[in-house]
Scaffold this motif. Structure first.
Motif, mmCIF file in Angstrom:
data_model
loop_
_atom_site.group_PDB
_atom_site.id
_atom_site.type_symbol
_atom_site.label_atom_id
_atom_site.label_comp_id
_atom_site.label_asym_id
_atom_site.label_seq_id
_atom_site.Cartn_x
_atom_site.Cartn_y
_atom_site.Cartn_z
ATOM 1 N N MET A 114 -20.429 6.140 2.032
ATOM 2 C CA MET A 114 -20.388 5.218 0.915
ATOM 3 C C MET A 114 -19.477 4.048 1.290
ATOM 4 N N GLU A 115 -19.995 2.836 1.173
ATOM 5 C CA GLU A 115 -19.223 1.642 1.492
ATOM 6 C C GLU A 115 -18.767 0.971 0.208
ATOM 7 N N VAL A 116 -17.490 0.572 0.200
ATOM 8 C CA VAL A 116 -16.908 -0.102 -0.954
ATOM 9 C C VAL A 116 -16.296 -1.407 -0.465
ATOM 10 N N LYS A 117 -16.540 -2.487 -1.219
ATOM 11 C CA LYS A 117 -16.135 -3.808 -0.775
ATOM 12 C C LYS A 117 -15.106 -4.416 -1.711
ATOM 13 N N ALA A 118 -14.179 -5.191 -1.124
ATOM 14 C CA ALA A 118 -13.241 -5.992 -1.905
ATOM 15 C C ALA A 118 -13.142 -7.360 -1.246
ATOM 16 N N GLN A 119 -13.105 -8.420 -2.071
ATOM 17 C CA GLN A 119 -13.030 -9.783 -1.561
ATOM 18 C C GLN A 119 -11.874 -10.522 -2.201
ATOM 19 N N ALA A 120 -11.218 -11.336 -1.408
ATOM 20 C CA ALA A 120 -10.222 -12.277 -1.911
ATOM 21 C C ALA A 120 -10.770 -13.662 -1.598
ATOM 22 N N LYS A 121 -11.091 -14.425 -2.633
ATOM 23 C CA LYS A 121 -11.742 -15.717 -2.426
ATOM 24 C C LYS A 121 -10.770 -16.868 -2.647
ATOM 25 N N TYR A 122 -11.082 -17.987 -1.980
ATOM 26 C CA TYR A 122 -10.342 -19.239 -2.105
ATOM 27 C C TYR A 122 -8.852 -19.071 -1.791
ATOM 28 N N ILE A 123 -8.563 -18.318 -0.770
ATOM 29 C CA ILE A 123 -7.184 -18.098 -0.341
ATOM 30 C C ILE A 123 -6.725 -19.332 0.424
ATOM 31 N N ARG A 124 -5.570 -19.863 0.081
ATOM 32 C CA ARG A 124 -5.087 -21.113 0.664
ATOM 33 C C ARG A 124 -4.371 -20.871 1.996
ATOM 34 N N ILE A 125 -5.150 -20.414 2.977
ATOM 35 C CA ILE A 125 -4.665 -20.229 4.342
ATOM 36 C C ILE A 125 -5.841 -20.503 5.276
ATOM 37 N N SER A 126 -5.543 -20.973 6.446
ATOM 38 C CA SER A 126 -6.596 -21.303 7.399
ATOM 39 C C SER A 126 -7.354 -20.036 7.814
ATOM 40 N N PRO A 127 -8.685 -20.090 7.907
ATOM 41 C CA PRO A 127 -9.448 -18.908 8.321
ATOM 42 C C PRO A 127 -9.070 -18.425 9.713
ATOM 43 N N ARG A 128 -8.718 -19.343 10.582
ATOM 44 C CA ARG A 128 -8.327 -18.991 11.951
ATOM 45 C C ARG A 128 -7.073 -18.114 11.954
ATOM 46 N N LYS A 129 -6.130 -18.450 11.093
ATOM 47 C CA LYS A 129 -4.882 -17.674 11.019
ATOM 48 C C LYS A 129 -5.124 -16.308 10.377
ATOM 49 N N ALA A 130 -6.014 -16.253 9.396
ATOM 50 C CA ALA A 130 -6.305 -14.982 8.731
ATOM 51 C C ALA A 130 -7.082 -14.039 9.644
ATOM 52 N N THR A 167 -9.329 -23.366 3.242
ATOM 53 C CA THR A 167 -9.271 -22.129 2.468
ATOM 54 C C THR A 167 -10.210 -21.119 3.106
ATOM 55 N N CYS A 168 -10.060 -19.849 2.718
ATOM 56 C CA CYS A 168 -10.909 -18.813 3.308
ATOM 57 C C CYS A 168 -11.220 -17.726 2.279
ATOM 58 N N HIS A 169 -12.227 -16.951 2.608
ATOM 59 C CA HIS A 169 -12.612 -15.777 1.823
ATOM 60 C C HIS A 169 -12.439 -14.558 2.725
ATOM 61 N N ILE A 170 -11.589 -13.612 2.304
ATOM 62 C CA ILE A 170 -11.334 -12.405 3.091
ATOM 63 C C ILE A 170 -12.134 -11.255 2.478
ATOM 64 N N THR A 171 -12.930 -10.582 3.302
ATOM 65 C CA THR A 171 -13.749 -9.461 2.838
ATOM 66 C C THR A 171 -13.398 -8.223 3.644
ATOM 67 N N ILE A 172 -13.106 -7.134 2.947
ATOM 68 C CA ILE A 172 -12.811 -5.856 3.596
ATOM 69 C C ILE A 172 -13.731 -4.802 2.999
ATOM 70 N N ILE A 173 -14.423 -4.074 3.867
ATOM 71 C CA ILE A 173 -15.328 -3.007 3.445
ATOM 72 C C ILE A 173 -14.811 -1.694 4.013
ATOM 73 N N VAL A 174 -14.527 -0.749 3.126
ATOM 74 C CA VAL A 174 -14.067 0.573 3.552
ATOM 75 C C VAL A 174 -15.187 1.573 3.307
ATOM 76 N N SER A 175 -15.200 2.614 4.125
ATOM 77 C CA SER A 175 -16.232 3.648 3.976
ATOM 78 C C SER A 175 -15.647 4.996 4.345
#
Length: 186
Positions: free
Chosen positions: A1-17, A100-108
């Protein structure tokens, strides 16, 4: 079972994240939390809250244990860029891009990953069997090297032609210069 969480419009460069997210991808949740506590980058705190959100979603909605969860996918997408200008010398302006960036993490569950991992070695074994077949065609490569050795002297001849062409152009320019001087005299 996969579960997703997203953090959107985070004020940090995508390269650094991405630097932080790459370090936790594929780890167990407990190991990832421990790693994020000791990473000194500012993105680590944001990634940790997103990871905690994904774990909370898994526990609350799907009744999974946090100890059995693994980070199956984690990625950072680029969000909208806020554009600003800074005044510079002589009336110029330089651009400032606030990314800005969107961070997505999927756990299973680890069980789903184990099933995928068992099927993956079978594919690798079939690829290994194909590799020796490619090596038998490697015997043809020395013949190709001999043909390149024959082409090297031919490459020097065009260089000689270029110098003769350059001499021809210089001789053509001299009479043209004389004609212009004769017109001025007349």
């Amino acid at each position: 079972m996969e579960v997703k969480a997203q953090a959107k419009y985070i004020r940090i460069s995508p390269r650094k994240a991405r630097i932080v997210v790459d370090q936790i991808r594929g780890k167990k949740v407990e190991d990832a939390r421990l790693a994020l506590r000791f990473i000194t980058r500012s993105a680590a705190e944001i990634v940790e809250t997103t990871l905690n959100s994904a774990v909370a979603n898994a526990e609350d909605q799907h009744h999974l244990r946090a100890e059995s969860l693994v980070i199956s996918k984690a990625y950072v997408d680029e969000g909208p860029t806020i554009k600003r200008y800074r005044p510079r010398a002589k009336g110029a302006a330089s651009h400032i891009n606030k990314r800005t960036c969107h961070i997505t993490i999927i756990v299973s569950n680890g069980k789903d990953d184990e099933k995928k991992a068992k099927s993956a070695p079978k594919k690798i074994e079939t690829e290994k069997k194909e590799a020796p077949k490619k090596e038998t065609t490697a015997s043809k490569k020395p013949a190709a090297k001999k043909s390149t050795a024959a082409k090297k002297p031919a490459a020097k001849k065009p260089a000689a032609n270029k110098t003769t062409a350059a001499k021809k152009t210089t001789t053509a320019k001299k009479p043209a210069a004389k004609k212009t001087t004769t017109k001025k005299e007349a």
